[in-house]
Scaffold this motif. Structure first.
Motif, PDB file in Angstrom:
ATOM      1  N   GLY A 111      13.105   8.653  29.254  1.00 15.83           N
ATOM      2  CA  GLY A 111      12.301   8.320  30.422  1.00 15.83           C
ATOM      3  C   GLY A 111      11.112   7.441  30.092  1.00 15.83           C
ATOM      4  N   LEU A 112      11.265   6.573  29.111  1.00 13.06           N
ATOM      5  CA  LEU A 112      10.131   5.777  28.631  1.00 13.06           C
ATOM      6  C   LEU A 112      10.049   4.447  29.339  1.00 13.06           C
ATOM      7  N   ALA A 113       8.888   4.128  29.845  1.00 13.74           N
ATOM      8  CA  ALA A 113       8.579   2.765  30.254  1.00 13.74           C
ATOM      9  C   ALA A 113       8.059   2.039  29.022  1.00 13.74           C
ATOM     10  N   ALA A 114       7.949   0.720  29.101  1.00 14.64           N
ATOM     11  CA  ALA A 114       7.365  -0.028  27.993  1.00 14.64           C
ATOM     12  C   ALA A 114       5.933   0.476  27.774  1.00 14.64           C
ATOM     13  N   PRO A 115       5.532   0.739  26.530  1.00 16.87           N
ATOM     14  CA  PRO A 115       4.165   1.194  26.273  1.00 16.87           C
ATOM     15  C   PRO A 115       3.156   0.158  26.743  1.00 16.87           C
ATOM     16  N   PRO A 116       1.968   0.596  27.137  1.00 14.48           N
ATOM     17  CA  PRO A 116       0.952  -0.373  27.576  1.00 14.48           C
ATOM     18  C   PRO A 116       0.534  -1.280  26.439  1.00 14.48           C
ATOM     19  N   GLU A 117       0.148  -2.524  26.762  1.00 17.69           N
ATOM     20  CA  GLU A 117      -0.375  -3.437  25.751  1.00 17.69           C
ATOM     21  C   GLU A 117      -1.698  -2.901  25.218  1.00 17.69           C
ATOM     22  N   ARG A 118      -1.897  -3.057  23.913  1.00 18.06           N
ATOM     23  CA  ARG A 118      -3.153  -2.620  23.303  1.00 18.06           C
ATOM     24  C   ARG A 118      -3.701  -3.743  22.448  1.00 18.06           C
TER      25      ARG A 118
ATOM     26  N   GLY B 132       0.843  -1.189   0.000  1.00 18.58           N
ATOM     27  CA  GLY B 132       0.000   0.000   0.000  1.00 18.58           C
ATOM     28  C   GLY B 132       0.877   1.237   0.000  1.00 18.58           C
ATOM     29  N   ARG B 133       0.468   2.268   0.753  1.00 18.74           N
ATOM     30  CA  ARG B 133       1.197   3.535   0.744  1.00 18.74           C
ATOM     31  C   ARG B 133       2.279   3.616   1.806  1.00 18.74           C
ATOM     32  N   GLY B 134       2.366   2.606   2.672  1.00 19.80           N
ATOM     33  CA  GLY B 134       3.310   2.657   3.771  1.00 19.80           C
ATOM     34  C   GLY B 134       4.639   1.997   3.465  1.00 19.80           C
ATOM     35  N   LEU B 135       5.529   2.071   4.454  1.00 22.37           N
ATOM     36  CA  LEU B 135       6.841   1.439   4.370  1.00 22.37           C
ATOM     37  C   LEU B 135       7.152   0.750   5.684  1.00 22.37           C
ATOM     38  N   HIS B 136       7.859  -0.364   5.602  1.00 23.35           N
ATOM     39  CA  HIS B 136       8.403  -1.052   6.768  1.00 23.35           C
ATOM     40  C   HIS B 136       9.922  -1.004   6.688  1.00 23.35           C
ATOM     41  N   VAL B 137      10.563  -0.881   7.839  1.00 20.02           N
ATOM     42  CA  VAL B 137      12.020  -1.005   7.933  1.00 20.02           C
ATOM     43  C   VAL B 137      12.309  -2.108   8.943  1.00 20.02           C
ATOM     44  N   TYR B 138      13.065  -3.120   8.517  1.00 20.22           N
ATOM     45  CA  TYR B 138      13.390  -4.261   9.370  1.00 20.22           C
ATOM     46  C   TYR B 138      14.849  -4.174   9.805  1.00 20.22           C
ATOM     47  N   LEU B 139      15.090  -4.620  11.015  1.00 19.75           N
ATOM     48  CA  LEU B 139      16.429  -4.647  11.597  1.00 19.75           C
ATOM     49  C   LEU B 139      16.586  -5.967  12.345  1.00 19.75           C
ATOM     50  N   SER B 140      17.606  -6.747  12.019  1.00 19.37           N
ATOM     51  CA  SER B 140      17.859  -7.995  12.740  1.00 19.37           C
ATOM     52  C   SER B 140      18.536  -7.692  14.065  1.00 19.37           C
ATOM     53  N   ILE B 141      18.012  -8.273  15.136  1.00 23.60           N
ATOM     54  CA  ILE B 141      18.570  -8.018  16.469  1.00 23.60           C
ATOM     55  C   ILE B 141      18.865  -9.344  17.171  1.00 23.60           C
ATOM     56  N   GLU B 142      19.704  -9.254  18.168  1.00 22.75           N
ATOM     57  CA  GLU B 142      19.973 -10.423  19.001  1.00 22.75           C
ATOM     58  C   GLU B 142      18.707 -10.756  19.789  1.00 22.75           C
ATOM     59  N   PRO B 143      18.327 -12.028  19.882  1.00 23.19           N
ATOM     60  CA  PRO B 143      17.102 -12.389  20.610  1.00 23.19           C
ATOM     61  C   PRO B 143      17.326 -12.386  22.116  1.00 23.19           C
ATOM     62  N   ARG B 144      17.476 -11.194  22.674  1.00 17.81           N
ATOM     63  CA  ARG B 144      17.780 -11.045  24.102  1.00 17.81           C
ATOM     64  C   ARG B 144      16.720 -10.242  24.851  1.00 17.81           C
ATOM     65  N   TRP B 145      15.822  -9.595  24.128  1.00 17.95           N
ATOM     66  CA  TRP B 145      14.915  -8.663  24.770  1.00 17.95           C
ATOM     67  C   TRP B 145      13.465  -9.068  24.569  1.00 17.95           C
ATOM     68  N   SER B 146      12.605  -8.626  25.455  1.00 17.79           N
ATOM     69  CA  SER B 146      11.185  -8.969  25.418  1.00 17.79           C
ATOM     70  C   SER B 146      10.461  -8.130  24.375  1.00 17.79           C
ATOM     71  N   PHE B 147       9.211  -8.509  24.108  1.00 22.17           N
ATOM     72  CA  PHE B 147       8.374  -7.702  23.231  1.00 22.17           C
ATOM     73  C   PHE B 147       8.236  -6.283  23.785  1.00 22.17           C
ATOM     74  N   GLY B 148       8.056  -6.157  25.094  1.00 22.53           N
ATOM     75  CA  GLY B 148       7.891  -4.841  25.694  1.00 22.53           C
ATOM     76  C   GLY B 148       9.097  -3.952  25.484  1.00 22.53           C
ATOM     77  N   GLU B 149      10.297  -4.506  25.636  1.00 24.60           N
ATOM     78  CA  GLU B 149      11.505  -3.711  25.425  1.00 24.60           C
ATOM     79  C   GLU B 149      11.648  -3.324  23.952  1.00 24.60           C
ATOM     80  N   CYS B 150      11.264  -4.210  23.061  1.00 25.37           N
ATOM     81  CA  CYS B 150      11.331  -3.886  21.637  1.00 25.37           C
ATOM     82  C   CYS B 150      10.359  -2.765  21.286  1.00 25.37           C
ATOM     83  N   ARG B 151       9.169  -2.805  21.860  1.00 28.67           N
ATOM     84  CA  ARG B 151       8.202  -1.729  21.622  1.00 28.67           C
ATOM     85  C   ARG B 151       8.718  -0.411  22.181  1.00 28.67           C
ATOM     86  N   ARG B 152       9.358  -0.477  23.343  1.00 30.47           N
ATOM     87  CA  ARG B 152       9.933   0.730  23.944  1.00 30.47           C
ATOM     88  C   ARG B 152      11.002   1.326  23.036  1.00 30.47           C
TER      89      ARG B 152
END
Length: 323
Positions: A316-323, A185-205
């Motif tokens: 000063g960011l905490a992990a964003p709330p789950e939605r 569609g009209r959007g774009l994604h950017v992917y980055l390979s990371i070490e599998p060391r962090w939780s979903f919450g930290e990745c969202r942060r």
């Protein structure tokens, strides 16, 4: 009279394609067999995007036609549907990954390990594949950071491109390498390979921190405001796509619209001249044959998330709330 099924050899498997002449994109004159042949033509690329990842299947068994709708939790009477669990009757060679949803419920989700699984899913009407950013070996720790640049209604692709360039510039500053692709569609994604060391919450942060920085660098274009009605800028950095059970359309998936556009991996050098409509089921096989997969190097090097988490700490960011 129904057309006889065809059997197609895919590696070591033979995959049966039923009703090969069924119209799937009637406005383009494309059949189910055309869709199967498309996935075969880009096989190395789509398997690279899906391999060993729990993957939700977006199935359009009746094809894409005017007025077709996908079912939702509120209304499951659609012409298409999302398949989160292994379909009944799947061949024994279709592997799965055991995942846990935010609700606490679990499922065994398809985790493609070979191209034959993609073709088997295409025979079931799958046009878009939605892989998790984790591998079946560790479903709790993402190994991909996915940055979703989501345009507001009426916003053109040309306004998303400069945001992607700003994301790349910042990643370069941190020594990180991102890979862009169209969404179909009209959007774009950017992917980055990371070490599998962090939780979903930290990745969202981490993605939220990046988004806030983009908002400061391009205040004319970027917002991280969650509520759509409150957004006053054209491009939303959708950090919530890194939440558990939120998935993004894979590279080479087919958008279920009459034009049969596909999600196209790009080189950064192509971005300014690219347009979403350049990449569809008909044109992509020749592009793939001629230049290969621009995301071939995506998994060759895994990066630390720490630089982005340090940015999040400074914000000063905490992990964003789950939605």
């Amino acid at each position: 009279m129904a057309t006889a099924a065809e059997e197609i050899r895919v590696g070591e498997r033979v995959v049966r394609v039923s009703s090969p002449d069924k119209p799937y994109f009637p406005e383009r004159g494309l059949t189910k067999l055309d869709v199967v042949r498309y996935f075969l033509a880009v096989g190395d690329g789509i398997l690279r995007a899906l391999r060993d990842r729990p993957t939700m299947l977006e199935r359009w068994p009746r094809g894409v036609f005017e007025g077709a709708k996908i079912g939702t939790r509120q209304d499951n009477r659609g012409d298409a549907f999302y398949q989160k669990r292994l379909p009944a009757g799947a061949p024994a060679w279709v592997r799965t990954a055991h995942i846990t949803f935010p609700s606490g419920r679990t499922a065994d989700e398809v985790a493609p390990s070979e191209l034959a699984v993609v073709i088997w899913a295409a025979n079931l009407g799958t046009l878009r594949f939605h892989p998790w950013p984790v591998s079946a070996a560790d479903v709790e720790r993402p190994d991909q950071l996915r940055i979703d640049l989501d345009p507001m209604p009426g916003v053109g692709f040309d306004q998303v491109v400069p945001v992607a360039h700003e994301v790349r510039a910042f990643l370069d500053e941190l020594g990180l390498v991102g890979y862009p692709k169209t969404t179909g569609g009209r959007g774009l994604h950017v992917y980055l390979s990371i070490e599998p060391r962090w939780s979903f919450g930290e990745c969202r942060r981490a993605v939220l921190a990046l988004g806030l920085l983009m908002q400061r660098r391009r205040p004319d274009l970027v917002t991280t405001t969650w509520w759509r009605e409150q957004r006053d800028r054209p491009v939303f950095v959708d950090y919530n796509q890194m939440a558990r059970d939120h998935t993004m359309t894979s590279a080479y998936s087919i958008r279920p619209t009459p034009a049969a556009l596909v999600s196209a991996p790009l080189d950064w050098s192509e971005l300014d001249d690219a347009r979403p409509e350049d990449f569809d089921v008909v044109s992509m096989p020749a592009r793939f044959a001629g230049r290969g997969d621009p995301h071939a190097g995506l998994d060759e090097r895994r990066f630390s998330l720490q630089p982005l988490l340090e940015l999040a700490d400074r914000e000063g960011l905490a992990a964003p709330p789950e939605r």
